[in-house]
Design a protein around this motif. Structure first.
Motif, PDB file in Angstrom:
ATOM      1  N   ARG A  18       0.844  -1.090  -0.055  1.00 28.21           N
ATOM      2  CA  ARG A  18      -0.037   0.044   0.115  1.00 28.21           C
ATOM      3  C   ARG A  18       1.029   1.174   0.081  1.00 28.21           C
ATOM      4  N   GLN A  19       2.030   1.314   0.713  1.00 27.51           N
ATOM      5  CA  GLN A  19       2.983   2.396   0.659  1.00 27.51           C
ATOM      6  C   GLN A  19       3.229   2.647  -0.713  1.00 27.51           C
ATOM      7  N   ALA A  20       3.215   2.085  -1.734  1.00 23.01           N
ATOM      8  CA  ALA A  20       3.693   2.597  -3.260  1.00 23.01           C
ATOM      9  C   ALA A  20       2.227   3.141  -3.836  1.00 23.01           C
ATOM     10  N   ALA A  21       1.104   2.852  -2.907  1.00 25.42           N
ATOM     11  CA  ALA A  21      -0.134   3.369  -3.810  1.00 25.42           C
ATOM     12  C   ALA A  21       0.069   4.854  -4.381  1.00 25.42           C
ATOM     13  N   TYR A  22      -0.372   5.125  -5.688  1.00 29.96           N
ATOM     14  CA  TYR A  22      -0.422   6.346  -6.442  1.00 29.96           C
ATOM     15  C   TYR A  22      -1.956   6.516  -6.414  1.00 29.96           C
ATOM     16  N   ALA A  23      -2.133   7.576  -5.441  1.00 27.68           N
ATOM     17  CA  ALA A  23      -3.722   8.108  -5.381  1.00 27.68           C
ATOM     18  C   ALA A  23      -3.760   9.384  -5.217  1.00 27.68           C
ATOM     19  N   PRO A  24      -3.186  10.182  -6.012  1.00 31.42           N
ATOM     20  CA  PRO A  24      -3.506  11.904  -5.890  1.00 31.42           C
ATOM     21  C   PRO A  24      -4.938  12.236  -6.190  1.00 31.42           C
ATOM     22  N   ILE A  47      -3.275   2.159  -8.592  1.00 29.81           N
ATOM     23  CA  ILE A  47      -2.672   3.161  -9.275  1.00 29.81           C
ATOM     24  C   ILE A  47      -3.631   4.196 -10.095  1.00 29.81           C
ATOM     25  N   GLU A  48      -3.762   5.265  -9.879  1.00 31.36           N
ATOM     26  CA  GLU A  48      -4.673   6.056 -10.380  1.00 31.36           C
ATOM     27  C   GLU A  48      -3.999   6.972 -11.660  1.00 31.36           C
ATOM     28  N   ASN A  49      -5.005   7.703 -12.252  1.00 32.66           N
ATOM     29  CA  ASN A  49      -4.759   8.209 -13.497  1.00 32.66           C
ATOM     30  C   ASN A  49      -5.387   9.579 -13.820  1.00 32.66           C
ATOM     31  N   ALA A  50      -5.060  10.420 -14.466  1.00 36.43           N
ATOM     32  CA  ALA A  50      -5.633  11.768 -14.335  1.00 36.43           C
ATOM     33  C   ALA A  50      -6.919  11.383 -15.442  1.00 36.43           C
ATOM     34  N   SER A  51      -6.926  10.395 -16.386  1.00 39.66           N
ATOM     35  CA  SER A  51      -8.270   9.940 -17.038  1.00 39.66           C
ATOM     36  C   SER A  51      -8.760   8.850 -15.854  1.00 39.66           C
ATOM     37  N   GLY A  53     -10.818   6.794 -15.258  1.00 41.41           N
ATOM     38  CA  GLY A  53     -11.161   5.532 -15.865  1.00 41.41           C
ATOM     39  C   GLY A  53     -10.146   4.512 -15.754  1.00 41.41           C
ATOM     40  N   ALA A  54      -8.815   4.927 -16.045  1.00 40.00           N
ATOM     41  CA  ALA A  54      -7.718   4.313 -16.182  1.00 40.00           C
ATOM     42  C   ALA A  54      -7.019   3.667 -15.053  1.00 40.00           C
ATOM     43  N   THR A  55      -7.625   4.244 -13.969  1.00 40.65           N
ATOM     44  CA  THR A  55      -7.069   3.743 -12.646  1.00 40.65           C
ATOM     45  C   THR A  55      -7.247   2.199 -12.512  1.00 40.65           C
ATOM     46  N   ILE A  56      -6.358   1.862 -11.652  1.00 40.62           N
ATOM     47  CA  ILE A  56      -6.534   0.030 -11.447  1.00 40.62           C
ATOM     48  C   ILE A  56      -6.436  -0.040 -10.013  1.00 40.62           C
ATOM     49  N   ALA A  58      -5.597  -2.099  -6.297  1.00 40.15           N
ATOM     50  CA  ALA A  58      -4.866  -2.580  -5.751  1.00 40.15           C
ATOM     51  C   ALA A  58      -4.614  -4.295  -5.836  1.00 40.15           C
ATOM     52  N   GLU A  59      -6.046  -4.663  -5.825  1.00 40.93           N
ATOM     53  CA  GLU A  59      -6.319  -6.167  -6.137  1.00 40.93           C
ATOM     54  C   GLU A  59      -5.935  -6.601  -7.412  1.00 40.93           C
ATOM     55  N   ARG A  60      -6.213  -5.893  -8.555  1.00 39.51           N
ATOM     56  CA  ARG A  60      -6.054  -6.363  -9.737  1.00 39.51           C
ATOM     57  C   ARG A  60      -4.597  -6.222 -10.174  1.00 39.51           C
ATOM     58  N   VAL A  61      -3.951  -5.357  -9.610  1.00 40.91           N
ATOM     59  CA  VAL A  61      -2.360  -5.293  -9.891  1.00 40.91           C
ATOM     60  C   VAL A  61      -1.838  -6.653  -9.393  1.00 40.91           C
ATOM     61  N   ALA A  62      -2.401  -6.892  -8.264  1.00 39.67           N
ATOM     62  CA  ALA A  62      -1.633  -8.134  -7.685  1.00 39.67           C
ATOM     63  C   ALA A  62      -2.007  -9.247  -8.434  1.00 39.67           C
TER      64      ALA A  62
END
Ligand code: THU
Length: 132
Positions: A18-24, A47-51, A53-56, A58-62
């Motif tokens: 979780r410490q690496a989460a990118y969630a601005p 991992i979020e994105n300015a767009s 809907g492109a956010t993913i 944590a569970e799916r990354v794993a």
């Protein structure tokens, strides 16, 4: 390893991931860890994105990290966030988890040290099925 030790280990790895989460954008950090059938662990963070809907999640990354390493059988998934109650995986992640871990245990945790273990079949009782 005892069941309880394993659960705590997975929660701890999810907490570290979780410490690496990118969630601005949502300012909501999530970590996940999956245990595969042959005992390997893969982790992820959201991992979020300015767009947006492109956010993913944590569970799916794993999960995708495990699959990309050739591991298609998930035995357990732990997810953690800074929530009042243990955090539950979103519907999209449940559908993805169904594909690779229909019989897995889902460990929902929070930073306060609370957790709840629920079998996937209980968390996702009516999965989409392509068979016709
Ligand atoms: N998020 C996850 O990582 N997992 C979930 O199961 C639900 C939501 C993330 C996506 C987004 O970055 C933030 O949490 C708020 O939705």
């Amino acid at each position: 390893m005892s069941q309880e030790l394993l659960i705590n280990r997975l929660i701890d790895l999810a907490r570290q991931a979780r410490q690496a989460a990118y969630a601005p954008y949502a300012d909501f950090k999530v970590g996940a860890a999956v245990l595969t059938a042959d005992g390997r662990v893969f982790t992820g963070c959201n991992i979020e994105n300015a767009s947006y809907g492109a956010t993913i999640c944590a569970e799916r990354v794993a999960i995708f990290s495990a699959v990309a390493a050739g591991q298609r059988q998930i035995a357990a998934l732990a997810v953690i966030a800074d929530t009042p109650k243990p955090v539950a995986p979103c519907g999209l992640c449940r559908q993805v988890l169904q594909e690779f871990g229909p019989d897995c245990q889902v460990i929902m945790a929070n930073l306060a040290g609370e957790y709840q273990v629920v079998p996937m079949a209980q968390l996702f009782p009516y999965p989409f099925d392509l068979s016709r």
